[in-house]
Write an enzyme that holds these catalytic residues in place. Structure first.
Site, PDB file in Angstrom:
ATOM      1  N   ASN A  36      56.031  34.484  32.556  1.00 52.98           N
ATOM      2  CA  ASN A  36      55.719  34.230  31.136  1.00 52.98           C
ATOM      3  C   ASN A  36      56.920  34.338  30.201  1.00 52.98           C
ATOM      4  O   ASN A  36      56.957  33.674  29.174  1.00 52.98           O
ATOM      5  CB  ASN A  36      54.559  35.109  30.665  1.00 52.98           C
ATOM      6  CG  ASN A  36      54.898  36.579  30.669  1.00 52.98           C
ATOM      7  OD1 ASN A  36      55.663  37.034  31.513  1.00 52.98           O
ATOM      8  ND2 ASN A  36      54.331  37.314  29.749  1.00 52.98           N
ATOM      9  N   GLY A  45      54.491  42.463  35.795  1.00 57.40           N
ATOM     10  CA  GLY A  45      53.489  41.521  36.302  1.00 57.40           C
ATOM     11  C   GLY A  45      52.110  42.141  36.188  1.00 57.40           C
ATOM     12  O   GLY A  45      51.866  42.975  35.300  1.00 57.40           O
ATOM     13  N   GLY A  94      51.317  45.276  40.777  1.00 60.21           N
ATOM     14  CA  GLY A  94      52.189  46.399  40.432  1.00 60.21           C
ATOM     15  C   GLY A  94      51.770  47.683  41.136  1.00 60.21           C
ATOM     16  O   GLY A  94      52.591  48.394  41.710  1.00 60.21           O
ATOM     17  N   GLU A 111      55.953  47.444  34.365  1.00 61.02           N
ATOM     18  CA  GLU A 111      55.375  46.979  33.102  1.00 61.02           C
ATOM     19  C   GLU A 111      54.217  46.075  33.474  1.00 61.02           C
ATOM     20  O   GLU A 111      54.424  45.024  34.100  1.00 61.02           O
ATOM     21  CB  GLU A 111      56.402  46.200  32.266  1.00 61.02           C
ATOM     22  CG  GLU A 111      57.465  47.053  31.627  1.00 61.02           C
ATOM     23  CD  GLU A 111      56.927  48.144  30.712  1.00 61.02           C
ATOM     24  OE1 GLU A 111      55.787  48.008  30.222  1.00 61.02           O
ATOM     25  OE2 GLU A 111      57.639  49.141  30.530  1.00 61.02           O
ATOM     26  N   CYS A 145      52.299  39.809  27.514  1.00 62.78           N
ATOM     27  CA  CYS A 145      51.597  41.075  27.761  1.00 62.78           C
ATOM     28  C   CYS A 145      51.351  41.810  26.450  1.00 62.78           C
ATOM     29  O   CYS A 145      50.476  42.667  26.372  1.00 62.78           O
ATOM     30  CB  CYS A 145      52.325  41.939  28.778  1.00 62.78           C
ATOM     31  SG  CYS A 145      54.058  42.082  28.458  1.00 62.78           S
ATOM     32  N   GLN A 191      45.883  29.612  35.982  1.00 63.58           N
ATOM     33  CA  GLN A 191      45.715  30.215  34.668  1.00 63.58           C
ATOM     34  C   GLN A 191      44.567  29.553  33.913  1.00 63.58           C
ATOM     35  O   GLN A 191      43.770  30.204  33.250  1.00 63.58           O
ATOM     36  CB  GLN A 191      47.013  30.051  33.861  1.00 63.58           C
ATOM     37  CG  GLN A 191      47.982  31.187  34.014  1.00 63.58           C
ATOM     38  CD  GLN A 191      47.421  32.421  33.354  1.00 63.58           C
ATOM     39  OE1 GLN A 191      46.975  33.325  34.045  1.00 63.58           O
ATOM     40  NE2 GLN A 191      47.407  32.463  32.036  1.00 63.58           N
ATOM     41  N   GLU A 199      42.480  41.868  30.723  1.00 64.14           N
ATOM     42  CA  GLU A 199      43.536  41.014  30.191  1.00 64.14           C
ATOM     43  C   GLU A 199      43.208  39.553  30.519  1.00 64.14           C
ATOM     44  O   GLU A 199      43.010  39.203  31.681  1.00 64.14           O
ATOM     45  CB  GLU A 199      44.880  41.393  30.818  1.00 64.14           C
ATOM     46  CG  GLU A 199      46.028  40.643  30.198  1.00 64.14           C
ATOM     47  CD  GLU A 199      47.378  41.154  30.692  1.00 64.14           C
ATOM     48  OE1 GLU A 199      47.555  41.283  31.913  1.00 64.14           O
ATOM     49  OE2 GLU A 199      48.247  41.396  29.844  1.00 64.14           O
ATOM     50  N   GLU A 241      61.797  50.489  29.171  1.00 68.15           N
ATOM     51  CA  GLU A 241      62.817  49.438  29.292  1.00 68.15           C
ATOM     52  C   GLU A 241      63.491  49.237  27.945  1.00 68.15           C
ATOM     53  O   GLU A 241      63.005  49.688  26.914  1.00 68.15           O
ATOM     54  CB  GLU A 241      62.154  48.127  29.718  1.00 68.15           C
ATOM     55  CG  GLU A 241      61.461  48.236  31.055  1.00 68.15           C
ATOM     56  CD  GLU A 241      61.189  46.876  31.672  1.00 68.15           C
ATOM     57  OE1 GLU A 241      62.063  46.362  32.372  1.00 68.15           O
ATOM     58  OE2 GLU A 241      60.105  46.321  31.443  1.00 68.15           O
TER      59      GLU A 241
HETATM   60  P1  ADP Z   1      51.471  36.967  37.294  1.00 68.73           P
HETATM   61  O1  ADP Z   1      50.009  36.861  37.075  1.00 68.73           O
HETATM   62  O2  ADP Z   1      52.287  37.200  36.080  1.00 68.73           O
HETATM   63  O3  ADP Z   1      52.033  35.937  38.224  1.00 68.73           O
HETATM   64  P2  ADP Z   1      51.809  38.779  39.493  1.00 68.73           P
HETATM   65  O4  ADP Z   1      51.674  40.262  39.474  1.00 68.73           O
HETATM   66  O5  ADP Z   1      50.953  37.996  40.398  1.00 68.73           O
HETATM   67  O6  ADP Z   1      51.628  38.378  37.983  1.00 68.73           O
HETATM   68  O7  ADP Z   1      53.320  38.377  39.795  1.00 68.73           O
HETATM   69  C1  ADP Z   1      54.424  38.977  39.186  1.00 68.73           C
HETATM   70  C2  ADP Z   1      55.607  38.858  40.120  1.00 68.73           C
HETATM   71  O8  ADP Z   1      55.330  39.592  41.318  1.00 68.73           O
HETATM   72  C3  ADP Z   1      55.910  37.444  40.586  1.00 68.73           C
HETATM   73  O9  ADP Z   1      57.305  37.281  40.745  1.00 68.73           O
HETATM   74  C4  ADP Z   1      55.220  37.393  41.931  1.00 68.73           C
HETATM   75  O10 ADP Z   1      55.765  36.412  42.788  1.00 68.73           O
HETATM   76  C5  ADP Z   1      55.521  38.772  42.447  1.00 68.73           C
HETATM   77  N1  ADP Z   1      54.647  39.251  43.524  1.00 68.73           N
HETATM   78  C6  ADP Z   1      53.311  39.054  43.665  1.00 68.73           C
HETATM   79  N2  ADP Z   1      52.863  39.664  44.786  1.00 68.73           N
HETATM   80  C7  ADP Z   1      53.937  40.269  45.366  1.00 68.73           C
HETATM   81  C8  ADP Z   1      54.131  41.049  46.561  1.00 68.73           C
HETATM   82  N3  ADP Z   1      53.132  41.351  47.355  1.00 68.73           N
HETATM   83  N4  ADP Z   1      55.393  41.467  46.835  1.00 68.73           N
HETATM   84  C9  ADP Z   1      56.419  41.182  46.033  1.00 68.73           C
HETATM   85  N5  ADP Z   1      56.295  40.453  44.901  1.00 68.73           N
HETATM   86  C10 ADP Z   1      55.082  39.999  44.567  1.00 68.73           C
END
Ligand code: ADP
Length: 491
Positions: A161, A236, A241, A258, A292, A339, A390, A469
């Site tokens: 985003n 993310g 997270g 975050e 966010c 989305q 969210e 941060e």
């Molecule tokens: P969003 O809905 O913003 O995409 P995510 O939490 O799905 O939120 O993704 C945020 C980041 O985390 C992205 O770069 C995504 O590729 C990465 N990501 C998602 N799953 C994993 C995982 N299991 N291990 C490492 N990175 C991940």
């Protein structure tokens, strides 16, 4: 055509690769990077990294760490400063590519790119700041000092985003304080990621200091964390997270998260209505609500409920939805088909829960893009998913309140605590709100979104974990104390 990037490829579609140990490394699987305003348009293709390349990236960062740590901090800062200059020179190309692959408007994309440059410059300046403290010792002969040292290899995982500002506010302090980095950008925004890498590499960043892994998280995620890395900074979803936090804790890796927000704007009976409506509309609808810190709950003292709703509806209907590259556009598409499906699903549930869309409430058919109309919803109870979870779309849910106390209670009735806004002419009330709201960021007579770079950023409750941060607060995460006791040898 993607401009000024180190790409392979044929026809006019660029093929991007990961950057590992100072060279661009491809992979066998090719992923398409689509334009959410025209999903039939492929902005770029990515030769996706496999798990082995991800492991190589961690090894390259590990190998580069001692020399980067030992480079004088001001010399590291010089590289960041040059990268900031290069990003500014390239702002037209970068923001155009960012808007094409992410969907925010060109003006927003340019602002975000400028912000990334400003962040690089800020942390360049931080390399000239004090990096420790001396203390009086209990022993008369001892010189006692403590200094902040880099942690080692930092893994940065970033969302789509804010595809250049969020990476900049993780990478710039990580590098400035002497860490080496492995960065996994979100799959939806590889071109913007490569632009940021190019600025740093062209500015003179040595090989291995920054490694960027472009690929599917399901393929590279495990190898990146298992690297092993010394610290993980993640922005993310809460779901991902928390999962990464557990894995990191098992391995003893320092973690900063975050995560989501469900940010309230509280409008008190004495608020300036026009100001409140404009700021709330900005917080809820700009960047199609995909921030966010976006405003998603609007809690209004009852006497202003109708007039505020009218003003929000006017803006939701009036703000032009369209192609991000068109200068007339105020709101672009959502970033992906997933989305669009998610936001549409929330509206379906809201209607079942008795909610009414006063404006919007549905996708918009424009060029086959992932558009959702700016939406104002009323009539929902505090337990409805639209009010609790969210949404990450251009949607504001209105809730009435009968008093200041009820408004604050509603505002705090959420698992999240990222940002919050209050609209009032009574600054005493505003300061009371700032004290009583559980949020990491509080805005008085301003939209809940929008941050300055020199102050701490982060949330309370489920919105964040680990230290803040941005600003000087970033030093807490990207360095650790070393305490040194020095006794001179006997004469
Ligand atoms: P969003 O809905 O913003 O995409 P995510 O939490 O799905 O939120 O993704 C945020 C980041 O985390 C992205 O770069 C995504 O590729 C990465 N990501 C998602 N799953 C994993 C995982 N299991 N291990 C490492 N990175 C991940």
């Amino acid at each position: 055509m993607v401009s000024s990037l180190p790409v392979t490829g044929h026809s006019d579609v660029a093929e991007l690769r990961s950057y590992v140990g100072g060279s661009w490394e491809g992979g066998a699987t090719v992923l398409d990077d689509l334009n959410p305003a025209h999903p039939s348009e492929v902005v770029a293709q990515v030769q996706a990294a496999d798990a082995r390349l991800a492991a190589d990236a961690v090894a390259a960062a590990r190998a580069a760490f001692p020399a980067w740590r030992d480079l004088p901090a001001p010399a590291r800062g010089e590289i960041l400063r040059r990268a900031a200059d290069l990003l500014e020179q390239r702002v037209d190309d970068v923001s155009r590519d960012l808007a094409r692959e992410e969907g925010k408007t060109l003006a927003e994309a340019a602002g975000e790119t400028q912000r990334a440059a400003a962040i690089l410059r800020y942390y360049a300046g931080q390399t000239l700041e004090a990096d420790g403290e001396t203390y009086p010792s209990a022993s008369p002969s001892t010189f006692l000092y403590a200094r902040r040292e880099p942690i080692g290899v930092v893994l940065a995982i970033t969302p789509w985003n804010f595809p250049i500002a969020i990476p900049a506010w993780k990478l710039a302090p990580a590098l400035a304080y002497g860490n080496t980095v492995v960065w996994k950008p979100a799959e939806l925004v590889p071109v913007t990621a490569v632009h940021l890498v190019c600025a740093l590499v062209d500015a003179g960043l040595p090989a291995g200091v920054l490694n960027v892994v472009l690929g599917r998280s399901s393929v590279v995620g495990e190898a990146l964390l298992a690297g092993p890395v010394d610290a993980l900074t993640f922005t993310g979803s809460n779901e991902v997270g928390r999962q990464l936090q557990l894995q990191a804790l098992e391995r003893g890796t320092k973690v900063q998260l975050e995560l989501g927000g469900k940010n309230p704007a509280v409008v008190l009976a004495d608020a300036d209505l026009e100001l409140a409506a404009e700021q709330i509309a900005r917080g809820a609808f700009l960047s199609a609500g995909q921030k966010c810190t976006a405003t998603s709950r609007v809690i209004v003292e009852r006497s202003l409920f109708e007039p505020l709703a009218e003003r929000l509806v006017e803006r939701a209907r009036g703000w032009r939805l369209g192609d991000p590259l068109d200068p007339e556009t105020r709101v672009g598409p959502l970033a992906s088909a997933a989305q669009l499906e998610r936001v549409t699903g929330f509206l379906e549930v809201a209607r079942r829960d008795g909610g009414e869309a006063l404006a919007g409430g549905e996708p918009a058919a424009i060029d086959g893009g992932f558009y959702f109309r700016p939406t104002v919803v009323a009539g929902l109870g505090p337990e409805s998913p639209m009010v609790r979870d969210e949404v990450f779309g251009p949607v504001a849910a209105l809730l009435p309140a009968d008093s200041y106390e009820e408004a604050v209670a509603l505002a705090n009735d959420t698992p999240f605590g990222l940002s919050a806004a209050v609209f009032t002419r009574d600054l005493g009330r505003a300061l009371r709100f700032a004290k009583e709201i559980r949020a990491g960021v509080v805005k008085v007579n301003q939209e809940s979104a929008g941050l300055e770079l020199q102050v701490p950023f982060g949330g309370t409750k489920a919105s964040s974990s680990g230290s803040r941060e941005q600003g000087k607060a970033a030093r807490e995460f990207f360095t650790e104390w070393k305490t040194v006791y020095v006794d001179p040898p006997p004469p």
